[in-house]
Design a protein around this motif. Structure first.
Motif, short mmCIF file in Angstrom:
data_model
loop_
_atom_site.label_atom_id
_atom_site.label_comp_id
_atom_site.label_asym_id
_atom_site.label_seq_id
_atom_site.Cartn_x
_atom_site.Cartn_y
_atom_site.Cartn_z
N GLY A 1 0.81 -1.21 0.00
CA GLY A 1 0.00 0.00 0.00
C GLY A 1 0.84 1.25 0.00
O GLY A 1 1.71 1.42 0.86
N LYS A 2 0.61 2.12 -0.96
CA LYS A 2 1.31 3.41 -1.02
C LYS A 2 0.94 4.25 0.21
O LYS A 2 -0.23 4.51 0.46
CB LYS A 2 0.93 4.15 -2.30
N GLY A 3 1.97 4.69 0.94
CA GLY A 3 1.73 5.44 2.16
C GLY A 3 2.40 6.80 2.16
O GLY A 3 3.25 7.07 3.01
N ILE A 4 2.04 7.65 1.22
CA ILE A 4 2.54 9.03 1.24
C ILE A 4 1.62 9.81 2.17
O ILE A 4 0.49 10.14 1.83
CB ILE A 4 2.56 9.65 -0.17
N THR A 5 2.12 10.10 3.36
CA THR A 5 1.24 10.64 4.40
C THR A 5 0.86 12.10 4.15
O THR A 5 -0.14 12.56 4.68
CB THR A 5 1.90 10.51 5.78
N PHE A 6 1.65 12.80 3.37
CA PHE A 6 1.23 14.10 2.83
C PHE A 6 2.07 14.35 1.60
O PHE A 6 3.27 14.07 1.58
CB PHE A 6 1.40 15.25 3.82
N ASP A 7 1.43 14.90 0.58
CA ASP A 7 2.13 15.13 -0.69
C ASP A 7 2.05 16.59 -1.07
O ASP A 7 1.04 17.07 -1.59
CB ASP A 7 1.51 14.25 -1.78
N THR A 8 3.13 17.32 -0.81
CA THR A 8 3.21 18.70 -1.27
C THR A 8 3.46 18.78 -2.77
O THR A 8 3.28 19.84 -3.37
CB THR A 8 4.38 19.42 -0.58
N GLY A 9 3.86 17.66 -3.34
CA GLY A 9 4.36 17.66 -4.71
C GLY A 9 5.87 17.76 -4.76
O GLY A 9 6.47 17.61 -5.82
N GLY A 10 6.48 18.00 -3.59
CA GLY A 10 7.94 18.18 -3.58
C GLY A 10 8.30 19.50 -4.24
O GLY A 10 7.52 20.45 -4.26
N GLY B 1 11.50 13.07 -13.58
CA GLY B 1 10.91 14.08 -14.44
C GLY B 1 10.03 15.04 -13.67
O GLY B 1 9.87 16.20 -14.05
N ASN B 2 9.45 14.54 -12.57
CA ASN B 2 8.56 15.37 -11.76
C ASN B 2 8.53 14.80 -10.35
O ASN B 2 8.25 13.62 -10.16
CB ASN B 2 7.15 15.37 -12.37
N THR B 3 8.82 15.63 -9.37
CA THR B 3 8.85 15.13 -7.98
C THR B 3 7.45 14.85 -7.45
O THR B 3 7.31 14.27 -6.37
CB THR B 3 9.55 16.13 -7.05
N ASP B 4 6.42 15.25 -8.19
CA ASP B 4 5.05 14.96 -7.76
C ASP B 4 4.59 13.59 -8.24
O ASP B 4 3.47 13.18 -7.95
CB ASP B 4 4.10 16.05 -8.28
N ALA B 5 5.44 12.87 -8.96
CA ALA B 5 5.15 11.49 -9.34
C ALA B 5 5.96 10.57 -8.44
O ALA B 5 6.76 9.75 -8.89
CB ALA B 5 5.48 11.26 -10.81
N GLU B 6 5.74 10.74 -7.12
CA GLU B 6 6.58 10.06 -6.13
C GLU B 6 6.01 8.72 -5.68
O GLU B 6 6.75 7.85 -5.22
CB GLU B 6 6.77 10.97 -4.91
N GLY B 7 4.69 8.54 -5.79
CA GLY B 7 4.09 7.30 -5.30
C GLY B 7 4.63 6.08 -6.01
O GLY B 7 4.90 5.04 -5.39
#
Length: 464
Positions: free
Chosen positions: A230-239, A310-316
């Motif tokens: 399970g992907k557990g990004i507890t908060f995603d600012t987008g980096g 390419g994008n830090t918001d594609a971290e999951g």
């Protein structure tokens, strides 16, 4: 909130009000059997045989009323057909007319009592509405699934300050202790050598929210091995590729995949399925600081593949890539991952339908059929190989995001597939984990989508 287990009880003849169930086709025939006072009451209340409609029917005494409600098919009840009644009726005991079996509707009856009010001074519980059933053997499984649904809702609804990596780890520890499972945690800088992508995504967070991989193992070694991730990004600012405020508002829910996997693991253990369970929760906060990973960085994954950012918001997909590799090292016969991964899946399918990707046609067919059977639908999307070119990199083995916005859910799934061992059956569920508009039994907020479908599939494959 009232304990879930107290909301549905065996029918032993105790005093209870009656629920009459009709559908549009049988409405007139039923109406013809009713006394004049019932027909007058229905007219006064403007009752029409439409979905979830209900009306009160007077009895001989002031407190001897009953209720009628409309369902889609009175001969085949759905999980949600009585949920509206459970939300609006006063506290008390209820049974179907003539001792009928509510069947799957007991689930919706229980989930309709869910309230997330822990931060409110005034609680909203108005007392339990208890449904009686002549099939007591069905109660335990429904209670477990309603409890799993409530767990997902609670975890997703919780603000990040109270549901960060520490709290999710503690939740996993409590579940492991209840079921005699083993929990291991790789945390902080210890991730860098073995799980470099999880480490890179989470390293900018403070020490309290340090990234980690939580692993739970349970069951006999000689049973079939399955992995749940399970992907557990507890908060995603987008980096550093920071989201706008509107895009960040609901990012407390970006750990919804971890909530689903954890709840499913507990369902598996509670049902004592004969499997060797391996649960993996890659947990991180995608924060912004001087040491945050950057666009253009190249990460070497646990598998050895290099990934250009390419994008830090594609971290999951990065944290899932390392977790998928770790799961594959144990040679499972099935891998299932849950993730709140792409907006593209929501554009395609909306909030109710998780996008399901699978590398095995029979497995995909089974999961879709199970979802339909338990009123928890999923929708298969294609792993379209030609789209590999959309996330190619000139300087690394692959990029975590392509230059094109086309087929975002598909390219994300194809990226994940690069980390799944060949010939290992695998399902990826890109789920929203959020309900923007309330429906009976399903309030606005955190939601479990695909959870019960997957459990039904596992029970069908591995149940004794």
């Amino acid at each position: 909130m009232t304990e879930i287990a107290d909301l549905v009880r065996p029918d032993t003849g105790q005093a209870a009000r009656t629920i009459h169930i009709i559908d549009a086709n049988g409405h007139q025939a039923w109406l013809a059997t009713q006394p004049e006072r019932h027909r007058a009451a229905l007219d006064a209340q403007g009752f029409k045989p439409t979905a979830y409609a209900h009306a009160i029917l007077p009895g001989d005494g002031a407190d001897e009323w009953s209720v009628v409600t409309t369902v889609a098919n009175a001969q085949s009840l759905s999980s949600w057909c009585l949920a509206r009644l459970a939300e609006v009726l006063p506290a008390g005991h209820y049974r179907l007319a003539d001792g009928g079996d509510p069947g799957p509707a007991i689930l919706g009856w229980m989930t309709a009592h869910y309230r997330f009010d822990r931060y409110k001074e005034k609680k909203s519980d108005k007392g339990p509405r208890v449904l009686l059933t002549p099939q007591p053997a069905a109660i335990a499984s429904a209670v477990a699934q309603a409890g799993a649904t409530a767990l997902v809702r609670d975890m997703v609804n919780m603000p990040t300050a109270d549901m960060g990596p520490d709290q999710i780890e503690a939740q996993a520890q409590a579940i492991a202790a209840r079921h005699g499972a083993t929990l291991t945690v790789t945390r902080g800088d210890a991730l860098e050598a073995g799980y470099p992508m999880i480490h890179a995504v989470g390293r900018a967070a403070d020490r309290t929210n340090a990234p980690r991989l939580v692993e739970l193992t349970w069951g006999h070694e000689d049973h079939p091995r399955i992995a749940l991730i399970g992907k557990g990004i507890t908060f995603d600012t987008g980096g550093l590729d920071i989201k706008p405020a509107s895009g960040m508002r609901l990012m407390k829910k970006d750990m919804g995949g971890a909530a689903h996997a954890l709840a499913l693991a507990e369902l598996v253990m509670d049902a004592a399925l004969p499997v060797r369970l391996h649960l993996l929760l890659p947990l991180a906060e995608n924060a912004i600081a001087g040491n945050a990973f950057r666009p253009g960085d190249i990460l070497r994954s646990r598998k050895g593949l290099t990934v250009e950012i390419g994008n830090t918001d594609a971290e999951g997909r990065l944290v899932l890539g390392d977790a998928l590799t770790r799961a594959g090292e144990e040679k499972p016969e099935l891998i299932v991952d849950f993730a709140t991964l792409t907006g593209a899946a929501r554009v395609a399918l909306g909030p109710d339908l998780p996008a399901m990707f699978a590398n095995d046609d029979a497995l995909a067919t089974q999961l879709a059929a199970c979802g339909t059977a338990v009123d928890d639908p999923v929708w298969r999307m294609p792993l379209w190989d030609p789209y590999h070119e959309l996330f190619k990199s000139d300087v690394a083995d692959l990029s975590n995001s392509g230059e094109s916005a086309f087929a975002g859910a598909i390219t994300a799934a194809l990226f994940l597939r690069r980390f799944v061992p060949e010939k290992t059956p695998w399902i990826h569920l890109d789920t929203f984990a959020w309900r923007p508009v309330a429906k009976p039994g399903r309030p606005k907020g955190g939601e479990a989508c695909g959870l019960r479908a997957t459990f039904a599939m596992l029970r069908e494959r591995y149940g004794r």
